[in-house]
Design a protein around this motif. Structure first.
Motif, PDB file in Angstrom:
ATOM      1  N   LEU A  20      10.518   5.323  60.407  1.00 10.60           N
ATOM      2  CA  LEU A  20       9.324   6.351  60.246  1.00 10.60           C
ATOM      3  C   LEU A  20       8.348   6.223  61.650  1.00 10.60           C
ATOM      4  O   LEU A  20       7.956   7.163  62.181  1.00 10.60           O
ATOM      5  N   PRO A  21       8.204   5.089  62.547  1.00 14.71           N
ATOM      6  CA  PRO A  21       7.805   5.251  63.729  1.00 14.71           C
ATOM      7  C   PRO A  21       8.316   6.055  64.665  1.00 14.71           C
ATOM      8  O   PRO A  21       7.862   6.891  65.436  1.00 14.71           O
ATOM      9  N   ALA A  22       9.767   6.200  64.799  1.00 11.91           N
ATOM     10  CA  ALA A  22      10.377   7.254  65.676  1.00 11.91           C
ATOM     11  C   ALA A  22      10.409   8.459  65.221  1.00 11.91           C
ATOM     12  O   ALA A  22      10.242   9.275  66.054  1.00 11.91           O
ATOM     13  N   ILE A  23      10.159   8.601  63.861  1.00 12.89           N
ATOM     14  CA  ILE A  23      10.218  10.170  63.254  1.00 12.89           C
ATOM     15  C   ILE A  23       8.820  10.468  63.773  1.00 12.89           C
ATOM     16  O   ILE A  23       8.614  11.948  64.081  1.00 12.89           O
ATOM     17  N   SER A  24       7.879   9.571  63.217  1.00 10.90           N
ATOM     18  CA  SER A  24       6.549  10.194  63.679  1.00 10.90           C
ATOM     19  C   SER A  24       6.047  10.303  65.242  1.00 10.90           C
ATOM     20  O   SER A  24       5.518  11.393  65.575  1.00 10.90           O
ATOM     21  N   ARG A  25       6.874   9.617  66.203  1.00 14.93           N
ATOM     22  CA  ARG A  25       6.698   9.876  67.532  1.00 14.93           C
ATOM     23  C   ARG A  25       7.359  11.313  67.912  1.00 14.93           C
ATOM     24  O   ARG A  25       6.831  12.089  68.620  1.00 14.93           O
ATOM     25  N   MET A  26       8.533  11.656  67.245  1.00 14.21           N
ATOM     26  CA  MET A  26       8.928  12.728  67.392  1.00 14.21           C
ATOM     27  C   MET A  26       8.202  14.066  66.797  1.00 14.21           C
ATOM     28  O   MET A  26       7.936  15.010  67.647  1.00 14.21           O
ATOM     29  N   LEU A  27       7.550  14.084  65.842  1.00 14.66           N
ATOM     30  CA  LEU A  27       7.092  15.088  65.047  1.00 14.66           C
ATOM     31  C   LEU A  27       5.672  15.006  65.528  1.00 14.66           C
ATOM     32  O   LEU A  27       4.951  16.024  65.321  1.00 14.66           O
ATOM     33  N   ALA A  28       5.226  14.194  66.684  1.00 17.11           N
ATOM     34  CA  ALA A  28       3.778  14.161  67.283  1.00 17.11           C
ATOM     35  C   ALA A  28       3.945  14.993  68.445  1.00 17.11           C
ATOM     36  O   ALA A  28       2.767  15.502  69.052  1.00 17.11           O
ATOM     37  N   LYS A  29       5.048  15.623  68.862  1.00 11.85           N
ATOM     38  CA  LYS A  29       5.147  16.402  70.164  1.00 11.85           C
ATOM     39  C   LYS A  29       5.078  17.859  70.072  1.00 11.85           C
ATOM     40  O   LYS A  29       5.723  18.347  69.062  1.00 11.85           O
ATOM     41  N   GLU A  30       4.365  18.418  70.937  1.00 12.82           N
ATOM     42  CA  GLU A  30       4.165  20.034  70.629  1.00 12.82           C
ATOM     43  C   GLU A  30       5.436  20.432  70.793  1.00 12.82           C
ATOM     44  O   GLU A  30       5.785  21.553  70.389  1.00 12.82           O
ATOM     45  N   GLU A  44      -0.169   9.540  60.262  1.00 17.90           N
ATOM     46  CA  GLU A  44      -0.536   9.448  58.796  1.00 17.90           C
ATOM     47  C   GLU A  44      -0.128  10.783  57.862  1.00 17.90           C
ATOM     48  O   GLU A  44       0.630  10.402  56.731  1.00 17.90           O
ATOM     49  N   ALA A  45      -0.052  11.823  58.550  1.00 15.03           N
ATOM     50  CA  ALA A  45       0.676  12.973  57.880  1.00 15.03           C
ATOM     51  C   ALA A  45       2.119  12.776  57.797  1.00 15.03           C
ATOM     52  O   ALA A  45       2.639  13.274  56.922  1.00 15.03           O
ATOM     53  N   THR A  46       2.554  12.303  58.779  1.00 14.92           N
ATOM     54  CA  THR A  46       4.080  12.189  58.814  1.00 14.92           C
ATOM     55  C   THR A  46       4.624  11.254  57.577  1.00 14.92           C
ATOM     56  O   THR A  46       5.521  11.182  56.743  1.00 14.92           O
ATOM     57  N   ARG A  47       3.974  10.121  57.641  1.00 10.71           N
ATOM     58  CA  ARG A  47       4.148   8.773  56.639  1.00 10.71           C
ATOM     59  C   ARG A  47       3.803   9.434  55.285  1.00 10.71           C
ATOM     60  O   ARG A  47       4.531   9.156  54.394  1.00 10.71           O
ATOM     61  N   LEU A 104      15.098  17.485  66.085  1.00  9.87           N
ATOM     62  CA  LEU A 104      15.911  16.529  67.316  1.00  9.87           C
ATOM     63  C   LEU A 104      14.789  16.134  68.221  1.00  9.87           C
ATOM     64  O   LEU A 104      13.804  17.142  68.592  1.00  9.87           O
ATOM     65  N   ASP A 105      14.737  15.052  68.509  1.00  9.01           N
ATOM     66  CA  ASP A 105      13.674  14.534  69.720  1.00  9.01           C
ATOM     67  C   ASP A 105      14.090  15.563  70.785  1.00  9.01           C
ATOM     68  O   ASP A 105      15.258  15.532  71.422  1.00  9.01           O
TER      69      ASP A 105
END
Length: 203
Positions: A20-30, A44-47, A104-105
């Motif tokens: 989840l940390p890696a997925i959260s970082r990816m989905l926080a990117k515009e 929080e939203a991703t988790r 994908l990141d």
């Protein structure tokens, strides 16, 4: 029961909380969320979205059965570096029909990983799950995602005008479909040879 598969230099494994940390970082990117109807997301939203899916998959595996949802983390086979995630979601009232999804990141774009991820979903749905149909969609402006699905055999089946509202704009939704019967038997057998199973720790 298998939890991980390898093919095309990538490793596909059922998503766990450790991812989840890696997925959260990816989905926080515009940049990553440009063509999505959601995001950029907070951690929080991703988790809150992924944790129930992870728990459903973990419960199914512990009971010795396949989960209803299939959410995979994609990493490089040799280094384990995070690439992205992909998923199959069941279609209500249509057993054997699934909606595909992949993100994908941005550091991993333009390397063919999206096509490999989509190919893995086709393999998994039709070979492992014995499904009969895959459904995909994308924003009309997302030509990269369109090319990925088309290269995997998906056919454009329709357009829903101004379906999504995101970023202050309306976006048409392109609807794609792929039937198992669309693929020649040799193509299906080739998919089975493309991906090998890997035993992994219990999720």
């Amino acid at each position: 029961m298998q939890h991980a598969w390898i093919g095309g230099g990538l490793r596909f494994s059922y998503c766990t909380e450790h991812d989840l940390p890696a997925i959260s970082r990816m989905l926080a990117k515009e940049s990553v969320c440009r063509w999505l109807f959601f995001g950029p997301n907070t951690d929080e939203a991703t988790r809150s979205y992924f944790l129930p899916l992870i728990e459903e998959m973990r419960t199914a595996f512990r009971a010795g059965r396949m989960p209803d949802h299939h959410v995979f983390t994609v990493r490089l086979e040799d280094t384990g570096d995070f690439v992205g995630q992909c998923a199959l979601f069941p279609i209500d009232f249509s057993p054997g029909s699934f909606l595909i999804g992949y993100q994908l990141d941005d550091a991993c774009w333009k390397r063919g990983y999206g096509t490999r991820a989509c190919t893995f979903l086709v393999y998994f749905a039709f070979t492992v799950l014995d499904g009969y149909r895959l459904n995909g969609d994308t924003v009309a402006g997302n030509t990269t995602s369109q090319r990925v699905m088309e290269s995997c055999g998906f056919v454009l089946e329709g357009i829903q005008r101004q379906y999504w509202h995101a970023g202050g704009e309306y976006h048409d939704r392109l609807i794609f479909g792929l039937l198992k019967t669309d693929l020649a038997p040799e193509r299906l057998s080739g998919l089975g040879e493309m991906f090998t199973t890997e035993h992994s720790a219990e999720v």
